[in-house]
Write an enzyme that holds these catalytic residues in place. Structure first.
Site, PDB file in Angstrom:
ATOM      1  N   TYR A   6       0.810  -1.226   0.000  1.00 19.79           N
ATOM      2  CA  TYR A   6       0.000   0.000   0.000  1.00 19.79           C
ATOM      3  C   TYR A   6       0.841   1.273   0.000  1.00 19.79           C
ATOM      4  O   TYR A   6       0.478   2.247   0.649  1.00 19.79           O
ATOM      5  CB  TYR A   6      -0.918   0.040   1.237  1.00 19.79           C
ATOM      6  CG  TYR A   6      -1.821  -1.154   1.425  1.00 19.79           C
ATOM      7  CD1 TYR A   6      -2.750  -1.519   0.463  1.00 19.79           C
ATOM      8  CD2 TYR A   6      -1.743  -1.913   2.595  1.00 19.79           C
ATOM      9  CE1 TYR A   6      -3.583  -2.611   0.661  1.00 19.79           C
ATOM     10  CE2 TYR A   6      -2.580  -3.009   2.795  1.00 19.79           C
ATOM     11  CZ  TYR A   6      -3.498  -3.343   1.814  1.00 19.79           C
ATOM     12  OH  TYR A   6      -4.321  -4.423   2.016  1.00 19.79           O
ATOM     13  N   TYR A 133     -14.408  -4.192   3.379  1.00 17.68           N
ATOM     14  CA  TYR A 133     -13.075  -4.667   2.987  1.00 17.68           C
ATOM     15  C   TYR A 133     -13.020  -6.167   3.247  1.00 17.68           C
ATOM     16  O   TYR A 133     -13.287  -6.615   4.368  1.00 17.68           O
ATOM     17  CB  TYR A 133     -11.961  -3.968   3.781  1.00 17.68           C
ATOM     18  CG  TYR A 133     -10.613  -4.536   3.437  1.00 17.68           C
ATOM     19  CD1 TYR A 133      -9.924  -4.103   2.296  1.00 17.68           C
ATOM     20  CD2 TYR A 133     -10.038  -5.548   4.200  1.00 17.68           C
ATOM     21  CE1 TYR A 133      -8.704  -4.659   1.949  1.00 17.68           C
ATOM     22  CE2 TYR A 133      -8.824  -6.104   3.856  1.00 17.68           C
ATOM     23  CZ  TYR A 133      -8.159  -5.657   2.733  1.00 17.68           C
ATOM     24  OH  TYR A 133      -6.952  -6.215   2.389  1.00 17.68           O
ATOM     25  N   ASP A 223     -17.579 -12.206   7.538  1.00 20.26           N
ATOM     26  CA  ASP A 223     -16.124 -12.104   7.466  1.00 20.26           C
ATOM     27  C   ASP A 223     -15.671 -11.549   8.818  1.00 20.26           C
ATOM     28  O   ASP A 223     -15.692 -10.343   9.039  1.00 20.26           O
ATOM     29  CB  ASP A 223     -15.736 -11.166   6.313  1.00 20.26           C
ATOM     30  CG  ASP A 223     -14.231 -10.927   6.242  1.00 20.26           C
ATOM     31  OD1 ASP A 223     -13.511 -11.355   7.161  1.00 20.26           O
ATOM     32  OD2 ASP A 223     -13.784 -10.292   5.266  1.00 20.26           O
ATOM     33  N   LYS A 250      -6.418 -13.323  10.694  1.00 21.91           N
ATOM     34  CA  LYS A 250      -5.666 -12.417  11.570  1.00 21.91           C
ATOM     35  C   LYS A 250      -5.317 -13.003  12.953  1.00 21.91           C
ATOM     36  O   LYS A 250      -4.261 -13.591  13.105  1.00 21.91           O
ATOM     37  CB  LYS A 250      -6.396 -11.083  11.682  1.00 21.91           C
ATOM     38  CG  LYS A 250      -6.341 -10.301  10.358  1.00 21.91           C
ATOM     39  CD  LYS A 250      -6.677  -8.839  10.513  1.00 21.91           C
ATOM     40  CE  LYS A 250      -6.291  -8.056   9.278  1.00 21.91           C
ATOM     41  NZ  LYS A 250      -7.353  -7.892   8.284  1.00 21.91           N
TER      42      LYS A 250
HETATM   43  C1  LIG Z   1      -7.417  -8.240   6.803  1.00 20.50           C
HETATM   44  C2  LIG Z   1      -8.758  -8.643   6.333  1.00 20.50           C
HETATM   45  C3  LIG Z   1      -8.916  -9.570   5.276  1.00 20.50           C
HETATM   46  C4  LIG Z   1      -7.753 -10.099   4.491  1.00 20.50           C
HETATM   47  O1  LIG Z   1      -6.898 -10.892   5.237  1.00 20.50           O
HETATM   48  P1  LIG Z   1      -5.408 -11.164   4.712  1.00 20.50           P
HETATM   49  O2  LIG Z   1      -4.864 -12.176   5.665  1.00 20.50           O
HETATM   50  O3  LIG Z   1      -4.702  -9.858   4.750  1.00 20.50           O
HETATM   51  O4  LIG Z   1      -5.528 -11.687   3.322  1.00 20.50           O
HETATM   52  C5  LIG Z   1     -10.198  -9.947   4.937  1.00 20.50           C
HETATM   53  N1  LIG Z   1     -11.263  -9.466   5.589  1.00 20.50           N
HETATM   54  C6  LIG Z   1     -11.164  -8.585   6.597  1.00 20.50           C
HETATM   55  C7  LIG Z   1     -12.386  -8.103   7.297  1.00 20.50           C
HETATM   56  C8  LIG Z   1      -9.903  -8.129   6.996  1.00 20.50           C
HETATM   57  O5  LIG Z   1      -9.793  -7.223   7.972  1.00 20.50           O
END
Ligand SMILES: *Cc1c(COP(=O)(O)O)cnc(C)c1O
Length: 398
Positions: A6, A133, A223, A250
């Site tokens: 980024y 996102y 998500d 994460k």
């Molecule tokens: C960080 C994130 C992702 C992507 O995860 P990566 O391990 O970076 O590919 C997907 N969804 C949400 C809500 C996120 O915060």
């Protein structure tokens, strides 16, 4: 050379070089910094935690990785059993992958194929939220709603398969009324939209989404890559509203090794489970179910349970509310707090220019983006350290 994420490489400020890390602290050669954003929201137990380090070390002495194609092993079996028991409802069927973005891809692929396997060929559309996102891979990017990506999507001119709506009940009802025949899923970051600007919305929206998904036979996908493991003040938002597919990443491994999981409910899995080879899920990341990652995740979940992290998170939220009570500044549009997440949204991104250096000098690592100055601290932070993070944020506007 390293191509950093980024960043316009030509104009970026050089990154801080970290030589050691322990607890909430990152160490550069000259300074000790509280990591106020937990290495992109993942390092919930802090750094160099002896339990996590030991879990990884002892597994490494056996083997670090074997593939899941034709092979299996104890750490991945234990982790899927633990998740099956620990996650709400019948979220039982765990598909592992190496990152959140890939886990989102898998969730969307499952949702699409779920209907194909059942012979419902019309259900190809994805409903998602504005400012969402979901990751940086192509379908995750398309499901997201980040302006930075729009020019890339335009360049590859996909026929938009995704529809975006604001997180408002009327918009949700209208979208279902109009498109329910064509929808395969509704995908959302529940309660807290992270990279879209730490936007928070009400639980009633998700309750209504669950009702509409049930009414029209649409799959609900949460998500929880960012919101999972306590960040919103709930263990998982899925504890409050049960999705059909859940994505975790994460903090899954306590931030020690990149790993993610897509967890499906039994009825979703059932649409893939039959004698037809074409009904199988065709996906298989090389490093899925990595033994070091699974061992770290098991240790991380054990700590989370045994050390009552939910009460730590409630304390973080209470201290944050206390410290920011009555605080305001004309440059700040809104202060939002939910669980262990706090965000100061400013009216003009220029108001945050120079903050990172300012915080560095006060012993805090921070990385504001656009109009958002935020903290998502490791849960092991002490009250004094948390106050230091919040004081630094306040001092910037003084
Ligand atoms: C960080 C994130 C992702 C992507 O995860 P990566 O391990 O970076 O590919 C997907 N969804 C949400 C809500 C996120 O915060």
């Amino acid at each position: 050379m390293i191509w950093y994420p980024y960043e316009q490489m030509k104009t970026m400020t050089p990154p801080y070089e970290i030589v050691d890390a322990e607890g909430v602290y990152l160490y550069t050669k000259e300074r000790r910094l509280i990591d106020s954003i937990s290495s992109w929201w993942s390092v919930i137990h802090g750094y160099k935690h002896p339990v996590l380090t030991e879990a990884i070390r002892s597994q490494a002495e056996r083997f670090s990785h074997v593939m899941l194609g034709g092979l299996t092993h104890e750490p991945v079996q234990k982790l899927s059993a633990k998740l099956e028991e620990w996650l709400p409802g019948d979220l039982d069927c765990c598909f592992f992958s190496d990152s959140g973005s890939v886990a989102v891809e898998v969730a969307l692929k499952i949702a699409l194929q779920y209907f194909i396997n059942r012979g419902e060929k019309k259900r190809t559309k994805i409903l998602a939220l504005e400012h969402a996102y979901h990751g940086d891979t192509f379908k995750a990017m398309e499901a997201g709603d980040d302006e930075d990506y729009h020019f890339i999507l335009k360049a590859c001119a996909p026929r938009r398969q995704v529809m975006h709506i604001p997180a408002r009940t009327e918009a949700l009802e209208e979208a279902f009324r109009q498109y329910h025949d064509h929808l395969c899923c509704f995908l959302a970051e529940p309660l807290l939209q992270g990279a879209g600007g730490m936007r928070m919305y009400d639980l009633s929206f998700l309750l209504r989404a669950r009702e509409l998904c049930d009414q029209y036979g649409v799959l609900l996908i949460f998500d929880e890559v960012a919101t999972g493991f306590g960040r919103t003040g709930n263990r998982f938002v899925s504890d409050l509203v049960l999705p059909d597919i859940l994505v975790l990443g994460k903090a899954l491994t306590g931030g020690y090794i990149g790993h993610a999981v897509t967890v499906a409910r039994r009825k979703v899995f059932a649409a893939f489970y039959d004698d037809c080879p074409e009904h199988a899920l065709m996906h298989g990341p090389t490093f899925m179910g990595n033994a070091l990652a699974c061992s770290a995740a098991l240790a991380s979940i054990r700590l989370f349970e045994e050390e009552d992290y939910m009460s730590r998170i409630r304390r973080i939220e209470a201290v944050t509310r206390r410290e920011l009570k009555g605080f305001s500044d004309p440059r700040i549009r809104e202060i939002r707090i939910m669980g262990a997440c706090v965000c100061m949204e400013v009216n003009d991104s220029a108001a945050l220019k120079g903050y990172q250096r300012f915080a560095f000098e006060r012993g805090v690592f921070s990385r504001p983006f656009l109009n958002y100055l935020y903290a998502m601290v490791p849960y092991i932070i002490t009250e004094e350290e948390l106050v230091q993070v919040l004081d630094t944020m306040k001092a910037w506007f003084a």
